[in-house]
Design a protein around this motif. Structure first.
Motif, PDB file in Angstrom:
ATOM      1  N   ALA A 207      16.267  45.222   7.798  1.00  0.00           N
ATOM      2  CA  ALA A 207      16.073  44.187   6.783  1.00  0.00           C
ATOM      3  C   ALA A 207      14.722  43.509   6.942  1.00  0.00           C
ATOM      4  O   ALA A 207      14.014  43.266   5.951  1.00  0.00           O
ATOM      5  N   VAL A 208      14.339  43.186   8.178  1.00  0.00           N
ATOM      6  CA  VAL A 208      13.049  42.534   8.411  1.00  0.00           C
ATOM      7  C   VAL A 208      11.904  43.453   8.012  1.00  0.00           C
ATOM      8  O   VAL A 208      10.927  43.021   7.378  1.00  0.00           O
ATOM      9  N   ASP A 209      12.004  44.734   8.369  1.00  0.00           N
ATOM     10  CA  ASP A 209      10.953  45.689   7.990  1.00  0.00           C
ATOM     11  C   ASP A 209      10.792  45.740   6.471  1.00  0.00           C
ATOM     12  O   ASP A 209       9.665  45.799   5.955  1.00  0.00           O
ATOM     13  N   SER A 210      11.919  45.725   5.747  1.00  0.00           N
ATOM     14  CA  SER A 210      11.848  45.756   4.290  1.00  0.00           C
ATOM     15  C   SER A 210      11.230  44.478   3.740  1.00  0.00           C
ATOM     16  O   SER A 210      10.348  44.523   2.871  1.00  0.00           O
ATOM     17  N   MET A 211      11.661  43.333   4.250  1.00  0.00           N
ATOM     18  CA  MET A 211      11.188  42.056   3.717  1.00  0.00           C
ATOM     19  C   MET A 211       9.734  41.774   4.055  1.00  0.00           C
ATOM     20  O   MET A 211       9.078  40.982   3.363  1.00  0.00           O
ATOM     21  N   THR A 212       9.196  42.397   5.092  1.00  0.00           N
ATOM     22  CA  THR A 212       7.790  42.175   5.450  1.00  0.00           C
ATOM     23  C   THR A 212       6.869  43.253   4.876  1.00  0.00           C
ATOM     24  O   THR A 212       5.660  43.204   5.109  1.00  0.00           O
ATOM     25  N   THR A 213       7.432  44.199   4.151  1.00  0.00           N
ATOM     26  CA  THR A 213       6.612  45.220   3.491  1.00  0.00           C
ATOM     27  C   THR A 213       6.032  44.653   2.200  1.00  0.00           C
ATOM     28  O   THR A 213       6.764  44.188   1.327  1.00  0.00           O
ATOM     29  N   LEU A 214       4.726  44.694   2.088  1.00  0.00           N
ATOM     30  CA  LEU A 214       4.066  44.186   0.891  1.00  0.00           C
ATOM     31  C   LEU A 214       4.333  45.098  -0.310  1.00  0.00           C
ATOM     32  O   LEU A 214       4.512  46.308  -0.157  1.00  0.00           O
ATOM     33  N   ASN A 215       4.312  44.508  -1.504  1.00  0.00           N
ATOM     34  CA  ASN A 215       4.454  45.270  -2.743  1.00  0.00           C
ATOM     35  C   ASN A 215       3.105  45.719  -3.302  1.00  0.00           C
ATOM     36  O   ASN A 215       3.008  46.082  -4.475  1.00  0.00           O
ATOM     37  N   ALA A 216       2.086  45.727  -2.449  1.00  0.00           N
ATOM     38  CA  ALA A 216       0.739  46.090  -2.897  1.00  0.00           C
ATOM     39  C   ALA A 216       0.672  47.529  -3.389  1.00  0.00           C
ATOM     40  O   ALA A 216       0.181  47.810  -4.493  1.00  0.00           O
ATOM     41  N   ALA A 217       1.156  48.468  -2.566  1.00  0.00           N
ATOM     42  CA  ALA A 217       1.092  49.875  -2.958  1.00  0.00           C
ATOM     43  C   ALA A 217       1.936  50.134  -4.198  1.00  0.00           C
ATOM     44  O   ALA A 217       1.532  50.886  -5.099  1.00  0.00           O
ATOM     45  N   ALA A 218       3.115  49.502  -4.275  1.00  0.00           N
ATOM     46  CA  ALA A 218       3.977  49.680  -5.442  1.00  0.00           C
ATOM     47  C   ALA A 218       3.291  49.200  -6.711  1.00  0.00           C
ATOM     48  O   ALA A 218       3.399  49.825  -7.768  1.00  0.00           O
ATOM     49  N   SER A 219       2.582  48.080  -6.617  1.00  0.00           N
ATOM     50  CA  SER A 219       1.884  47.535  -7.781  1.00  0.00           C
ATOM     51  C   SER A 219       0.770  48.473  -8.249  1.00  0.00           C
ATOM     52  O   SER A 219       0.589  48.698  -9.446  1.00  0.00           O
ATOM     53  N   GLU A 220       0.039  49.033  -7.303  1.00  0.00           N
ATOM     54  CA  GLU A 220      -1.043  49.949  -7.654  1.00  0.00           C
ATOM     55  C   GLU A 220      -0.498  51.221  -8.305  1.00  0.00           C
ATOM     56  O   GLU A 220      -1.064  51.720  -9.290  1.00  0.00           O
ATOM     57  N   ILE A 221       0.580  51.733  -7.770  1.00  0.00           N
ATOM     58  CA  ILE A 221       1.182  52.946  -8.331  1.00  0.00           C
ATOM     59  C   ILE A 221       1.737  52.673  -9.730  1.00  0.00           C
ATOM     60  O   ILE A 221       1.624  53.501 -10.639  1.00  0.00           O
ATOM     61  N   ALA A 222       2.322  51.495  -9.906  1.00  0.00           N
ATOM     62  CA  ALA A 222       2.832  51.120 -11.225  1.00  0.00           C
ATOM     63  C   ALA A 222       1.703  51.063 -12.246  1.00  0.00           C
ATOM     64  O   ALA A 222       1.835  51.555 -13.374  1.00  0.00           O
ATOM     65  N   ALA A 223       0.596  50.468 -11.871  1.00  0.00           N
ATOM     66  CA  ALA A 223      -0.541  50.373 -12.789  1.00  0.00           C
ATOM     67  C   ALA A 223      -1.055  51.760 -13.166  1.00  0.00           C
ATOM     68  O   ALA A 223      -1.365  52.030 -14.332  1.00  0.00           O
ATOM     69  N   ALA A 224      -1.123  52.647 -12.185  1.00  0.00           N
ATOM     70  CA  ALA A 224      -1.611  54.002 -12.451  1.00  0.00           C
ATOM     71  C   ALA A 224      -0.676  54.761 -13.385  1.00  0.00           C
ATOM     72  O   ALA A 224      -1.112  55.654 -14.127  1.00  0.00           O
ATOM     73  N   ALA A 225       0.614  54.401 -13.387  1.00  0.00           N
ATOM     74  CA  ALA A 225       1.603  55.069 -14.247  1.00  0.00           C
ATOM     75  C   ALA A 225       1.670  54.463 -15.637  1.00  0.00           C
ATOM     76  O   ALA A 225       2.464  54.905 -16.461  1.00  0.00           O
TER      77      ALA A 225
END
Length: 357
Positions: A207-225
């Protein structure tokens, strides 16, 4: 936590409520905002997104190529390690910028601390954790404000930047869009289990690993799509945030419960009764807007409402765009992403939860 510093009490024992970083109930917030009426600032001119729109952050256009994003978030402890709490709170605060399609550039700390009861060294560890995550995001932490309070709280106010023509907004869902979720859900029930000594070390770490993972890469991939509609999944739960998006966009949606990624231990936490008050409030508020088909397990139905902290992005991949490369790109960044449903025509805000595709 650093080896030389030990808290005199569990940090989570000082939190009011059921142990998650829950927002106020959605129905109460909506009622309060409705009472404000014309006091809320709508988008106009260079203010691209204001209070009326109810999006993840406010956005102000500086020029043709730049827009400022402004947001804030803070909450009580959901873990006992002060550094981890700081890391989680910072990632959570930065997330709204990523959910708008931007990148964070500057932040200030917001802290409330019981100075007479807890060592200030613990607060220093919280701030170090927050600074660590902000540094990883390329975001400067430039100060902040602290008050004395019997209930510790920590978070950040964040400024980000984005292109004004490439923003993600909650009112841009379109029928035929595919719904992709980038992180597993279940942080609310696991946080409650942690508070009640009901979570194993492995479940806590996941849970901690998930909550401390930034959404930066997800945001960039979303923009590219070519994604135009997105939000981050936090206190209103997966279905609560999807309901807000669908209602604002004038559409309905279907969710395939079996496709939604769950954190290890989340279903067991529900089975053992570790369900936070915020999750229960979410389910109650959405009862008239959500149809759950037979075959969806009781645990899954609860987890779809689970109040999240620093959850992933819920993004709408436009119809006609192949989701396989999008999901593959997200998983290459160690994100447990999946296509979890579709946007459909129908009653605005209506959601149907199916047991299987």
């Amino acid at each position: 936590m650093s080896a030389s510093i030990q808290p005199v009490v569990k940090l989570t024992s000082l939190s009011r409520g059921a142990g998650c970083a829950c927002k106020l109930p959605l129905d109460k917030l909506e009622g309060m905002f409705a009472s404000l009426g014309t006091d809320l600032v709508p988008a106009s001119g260079d203010l691209l997104i204001g209070a009326v729109e109810g999006d993840d952050a406010a956005v102000y256009r500086l020029d043709e190529d730049r827009a400022l994003i402004l947001t804030t978030d803070f909450f009580t402890p959901i873990v006992d390690d002060p550094r981890d709490w700081g890391r989680i709170a910072a990632a959570n605060a930065l997330s709204d910028v990523y959910a708008m399609g931007g990148r964070p550039i500057m932040a200030v700390n917001l802290a409330a601390w019981p100075g007479a009861d807890l060592p200030m060294e613990l607060l220093a560890d919280v701030l170090r954790g927050g600074a660590e995550v902000a540094t990883n995001a390329g975001c400067l932490v430039v100060g902040g404000h602290t008050i004395d309070d019997p209930i510790p709280k920590y978070g950040m106010a964040v400024i980000g930047i984005a292109h004004p023509d490439r923003l993600f907004q909650i009112d841009s869902l379109r029928p035929g869009d595919s719904l992709v979720l980038t992180k597993a859900i279940g942080t609310g029930v696991i946080s409650t289990a942690i508070k009640n000594d009901g979570a194993s070390a492995d479940v806590m770490k996941g849970a901690v690993d998930s909550m401390t993972t930034l959404n930066a890469a997800a945001s960039e991939i979303a923009a590219a799509a070519g994604v135009a509609a997105a939000t981050d999944v936090t206190g209103f739960g997966l279905l609560g945030h999807l309901h807000r998006m669908a209602r604002a966009s004038g559409v309905s949606a279907t969710i395939d419960a079996s496709a939604v990624p769950l954190l290890p231990g989340a279903a067991d936490a529900v089975a053992h009764g570790f369900v936070p008050g915020g999750t229960q409030a979410n389910a109650s508020h959405l009862a008239e807007h959500v149809d759950v088909e037979a075959g969806v397990s009781a645990e899954a139905a609860i987890l779809l409402h689970d109040a999240q902290t620093s959850g992933g992005l819920l993004m709408a991949v436009p119809a006609g765009v192949d989701t396989d490369p999008v999901v593959a790109s997200l998983r290459a960044k160690d994100l447990p992403a999946a296509v979890i449903g579709r946007v459909t025509e129908g009653t605005p805000g209506r959601i149907t939860v199916r047991a299987a595709p």
